[in-house]
Design a protein around this motif. Structure first.
Motif: not given
Length: 184
Positions: A11-18, A71-79
């Motif tokens: 039930g989880t999904t991976g974000l771009w850049y982790g 852009q949206l699939a990236t967590a703010p800390e990896a922006a």
């Protein structure tokens, strides 16, 4: 090549850049709705004459939506790792949307009342894609309210993109839009 990883079975999904987040959380809801809008635009493009003005402009918008989704699939800390125009939407894309809106609206008469979708098959498809894009905009606004949006340019882009789809739908209406005039 296998396309499944089994990593999302929990039930989880991976974000771009982790990083991983629940699939039902605000970020996947936002970029998932962008994906849905891109697919709706595919239906619109499939109804266009190949290489027509509408076809080319819809394809450009679909490509820009991939940038938005990245852009949206990236967590703010990896922006900081995002690349302008590749994985981060730029102000120039918002300006391009405004030029496209003006170009289409310069060739249609602004309806005096609410338009009922369905003046033509293509305009109905464009109106449907517009509503999906408006939902995406609401999902991105929710991300912003949660403090999880690092750049509000994406909100301006989505707002203008849905305006563009409205303008394109009016351009595609045959012979003129059906107006809502109350019960009758």
């Amino acid at each position: 090549m296998k396309i499944y990883t089994r990593k999302g079975d929990d039930g989880t999904t991976g974000l771009w850049y982790g990083g991983r987040v629940p699939k039902h959380s605000a970020r996947p809801e936002a970029y998932g709705t962008i994906d849905e809008a891109g697919s709706a635009l595919g239906l619109c493009r499939a109804a266009c004459e190949p290489n027509s003005e509408l076809y080319r402009d819809i394809l450009w918008l679909q490509r820009q939506l991939f940038v938005v989704a990245a852009q949206l699939a990236t967590a703010p800390e990896a922006a900081a790792r995002l690349e302008p125009g590749v994985s981060r939407i730029e102000e120039s894309a918002v300006a391009e949307l405004e030029q496209l809106i003006d170009r289409y609206m310069g060739r249609v008469d602004l309806p005096p009342k609410f338009v009922i979708p369905g003046g033509s098959e293509l305009s109905a498809r464009l109106d449907l894609a517009r509503t999906v894009l408006r939902r995406a905009e609401r999902r991105v606004a929710a991300l912003r309210a949660l403090g999880e949006l690092d750049d509000a340019t994406v909100l301006a882009f989505l707002n203008r993109a849905s305006d563009l789809l409205w303008a394109m739908a009016r351009f595609a209406d045959e012979p003129e839009p059906q107006l809502f005039e109350g019960r009758g």
